[in-house]
Design an enzyme around this catalytic site. Structure first.
Site, PDB file in Angstrom:
ATOM      1  N   GLY A  48      76.287 119.271  56.615  1.00 54.75           N
ATOM      2  CA  GLY A  48      74.931 119.592  57.069  1.00 54.75           C
ATOM      3  C   GLY A  48      73.862 119.082  56.116  1.00 54.75           C
ATOM      4  O   GLY A  48      72.717 119.548  56.130  1.00 54.75           O
ATOM      5  N   THR A  49      74.221 118.076  55.333  1.00 51.89           N
ATOM      6  CA  THR A  49      73.296 117.489  54.357  1.00 51.89           C
ATOM      7  C   THR A  49      72.014 116.992  55.021  1.00 51.89           C
ATOM      8  O   THR A  49      70.905 117.242  54.536  1.00 51.89           O
ATOM      9  CB  THR A  49      73.970 116.265  53.677  1.00 51.89           C
ATOM     10  OG1 THR A  49      75.340 116.530  53.478  1.00 51.89           O
ATOM     11  CG2 THR A  49      73.275 115.900  52.386  1.00 51.89           C
ATOM     12  N   HIS A 112      76.133 113.938  46.081  1.00 52.56           N
ATOM     13  CA  HIS A 112      77.405 114.470  46.577  1.00 52.56           C
ATOM     14  C   HIS A 112      78.347 114.773  45.401  1.00 52.56           C
ATOM     15  O   HIS A 112      79.491 115.158  45.615  1.00 52.56           O
ATOM     16  CB  HIS A 112      78.112 113.453  47.476  1.00 52.56           C
ATOM     17  CG  HIS A 112      77.619 113.415  48.895  1.00 52.56           C
ATOM     18  ND1 HIS A 112      77.316 114.537  49.622  1.00 52.56           N
ATOM     19  CD2 HIS A 112      77.408 112.363  49.741  1.00 52.56           C
ATOM     20  CE1 HIS A 112      76.936 114.188  50.846  1.00 52.56           C
ATOM     21  NE2 HIS A 112      76.973 112.875  50.936  1.00 52.56           N
ATOM     22  N   SER A 142      84.342 116.759  61.343  1.00 47.82           N
ATOM     23  CA  SER A 142      83.118 115.965  61.249  1.00 47.82           C
ATOM     24  C   SER A 142      83.357 114.712  60.388  1.00 47.82           C
ATOM     25  O   SER A 142      82.954 113.606  60.740  1.00 47.82           O
ATOM     26  CB  SER A 142      81.993 116.832  60.659  1.00 47.82           C
ATOM     27  OG  SER A 142      80.786 116.140  60.654  1.00 47.82           O
ATOM     28  N   GLY A 264      76.801 118.951  66.088  1.00 52.59           N
ATOM     29  CA  GLY A 264      76.025 119.996  65.425  1.00 52.59           C
ATOM     30  C   GLY A 264      76.416 121.401  65.850  1.00 52.59           C
ATOM     31  O   GLY A 264      75.561 122.258  66.052  1.00 52.59           O
TER      32      GLY A 264
HETATM   33  P1  A3P Z   1      79.226 117.369  63.503  1.00 53.62           P
HETATM   34  O1  A3P Z   1      79.952 116.112  63.147  1.00 53.62           O
HETATM   35  O2  A3P Z   1      80.145 118.555  63.544  1.00 53.62           O
HETATM   36  O3  A3P Z   1      78.406 117.265  64.726  1.00 53.62           O
HETATM   37  P2  A3P Z   1      76.062 115.590  56.979  1.00 53.62           P
HETATM   38  O4  A3P Z   1      74.626 115.583  57.269  1.00 53.62           O
HETATM   39  O5  A3P Z   1      76.432 116.331  55.730  1.00 53.62           O
HETATM   40  O6  A3P Z   1      76.648 114.243  57.054  1.00 53.62           O
HETATM   41  O7  A3P Z   1      76.753 116.487  58.121  1.00 53.62           O
HETATM   42  C1  A3P Z   1      76.786 116.007  59.440  1.00 53.62           C
HETATM   43  C2  A3P Z   1      76.990 117.175  60.368  1.00 53.62           C
HETATM   44  O8  A3P Z   1      75.774 117.904  60.488  1.00 53.62           O
HETATM   45  C3  A3P Z   1      77.341 116.690  61.747  1.00 53.62           C
HETATM   46  O9  A3P Z   1      78.198 117.686  62.323  1.00 53.62           O
HETATM   47  C4  A3P Z   1      75.987 116.646  62.419  1.00 53.62           C
HETATM   48  O10 A3P Z   1      76.027 116.652  63.818  1.00 53.62           O
HETATM   49  C5  A3P Z   1      75.349 117.896  61.848  1.00 53.62           C
HETATM   50  N1  A3P Z   1      73.871 117.847  61.883  1.00 53.62           N
HETATM   51  C6  A3P Z   1      73.069 116.788  61.632  1.00 53.62           C
HETATM   52  N2  A3P Z   1      71.775 117.124  61.788  1.00 53.62           N
HETATM   53  C7  A3P Z   1      71.755 118.425  62.145  1.00 53.62           C
HETATM   54  C8  A3P Z   1      70.698 119.337  62.466  1.00 53.62           C
HETATM   55  N3  A3P Z   1      69.424 118.963  62.451  1.00 53.62           N
HETATM   56  N4  A3P Z   1      71.041 120.598  62.790  1.00 53.62           N
HETATM   57  C9  A3P Z   1      72.335 120.994  62.817  1.00 53.62           C
HETATM   58  N5  A3P Z   1      73.378 120.168  62.540  1.00 53.62           N
HETATM   59  C10 A3P Z   1      73.098 118.901  62.198  1.00 53.62           C
END
Ligand code: A3P
Length: 300
Positions: A48-49, A112, A142, A264
């Site tokens: 959720g970065t 990270h 993910s 998400g």
């Molecule tokens: P999923 O692959 O389960 O959909 P990161 O940003 O650390 O790379 O993590 C990516 C994950 O966060 C992905 O999960 C993505 O869909 C989700 N994500 C990205 N933007 C988001 C948002 N605004 N709200 C909630 N989840 C989000």
């Protein structure tokens, strides 16, 4: 080069550091000069970065960009607004490294790296760290979906075995989480620890926690609820996924922006895991995190 994200030679400083990153991490540790008012968004990949970067950017810059109609988050991806200095050092991006000293303050940066490998200037200065992690089931799914698109290298089962042994980018995931978790307990003014599931479940509450941690004025005054609501709306998954800027193009040359917005959701892992995988990962979670006080909600 980023296609080599999942290539490791050995554990480096007790974590699985992509081989092409090692030299850059050394340089980052040696040369990065943290400022006391820096804010770092730290995370285990795929936790959720992107969302946390967007929220932190909107909160910290509320006074500069109070209108949500022409907000930078509408025209730039959160990873462009909150960059990774370690990546710049790994790729000898001299201009970007130099431009770090001219960023408007407070500088919002990201990492990270596990806590124990952060440059001393970060751990010893007064800069703040907001960390996010996610339940290990969804994090794995993910990551598998994300890295398979970059380089289809392993089957789901093969990647799972590696993950269970901690062999994953910046892993082991349990020591990554525990490093920041323990630090957030001993120095709560330095490290704010968040979980994706909590942020999803009660976004208002956790946005207020972030704002308080950053001493942001958005939690005060009559307008506070509206400001917080607008920030949350701006950073909502559906909203961000639908922005032109996040639909095409790449960051770092090979990471397609659209792949940062998949589903998400909490609990998508249930569509992937076999009963024996569930049992195996549950046992590892208990073995590695049991007794630490860190636990996760695994479905919605
Ligand atoms: P999923 O692959 O389960 O959909 P990161 O940003 O650390 O790379 O993590 C990516 C994950 O966060 C992905 O999960 C993505 O869909 C989700 N994500 C990205 N933007 C988001 C948002 N605004 N709200 C909630 N989840 C989000």
């Amino acid at each position: 080069m980023l296609k080599e994200l999942t290539s490791f030679k050995n554990l480096f400083q007790d974590f699985w550091c992509p081989t092409f990153y090692v030299e850059g991490v050394n340089k980052f540790q040696k040369h990065f000069d943290a400022k006391d008012n820096d804010v770092f968004v730290a995370s285990f990949p795929k936790s959720g970065t992107t969302w946390l970067k967007a929220l932190t950017f909107a909160i910290a810059n509320h006074q500069r960009f109070s209108s949500v109609d022409n907000h930078p988050l509408l025209s730039s991806n959160p990873h462009e607004l909150v960059p990774y200095p370690e990546f710049m050092y790994s790729n000898d991006m001299h201009d970007q490294i130099l431009s770090l000293s001219n960023m408007s303050e407070p500088r919002l940066l990201s990492t990270h790296l596990p806590f124990h490998s952060l440059p001393e200037s970060i751990t010893k200065s007064n800069c703040k760290i907001i960390y996010i992690c996610r339940n290990p089931f969804d994090t794995f799914v993910s990551a598998w979906e994300f890295f398979t698109k970059i380089k289809p290298e392993f089957t789901f089962e093969e990647a799972f075995e590696k993950y269970c042994n901690g062999i994953t980018v910046f892993g082991p995931w349990w020591s990554h989480m525990l490093g920041y978790w323990n630090e957030s307990i001993t120095t709560p003014n330095k490290v704010l620890f968040l979980k994706y599931e909590d942020l999803k479940e009660d976004t208002v509450f956790h946005v207020k926690r972030i704002a308080k941690f950053l001493d942001s004025p958005i939690i005060q005054g009559e307008e506070s609820s509206t400001v917080i609501e607008n920030i949350i709306k701006l950073c909502r998954f559906e909203k961000m996924k639908d922005l032109e800027v996040n639909k095409s193009g790449c960051i770092f040359d090979v990471l397609e922006k659209k792949n940062f917005f998949r589903k998400g959701e909490i609990g998508d892992w249930m569509n992937y895991f076999s009963p024996s995988m569930i049992e195996k990962l549950s046992k590892i979670i208990e073995e590695k995190l049991g007794g630490s006080g860190l636990s996760f909600k695994v479905h919605s």
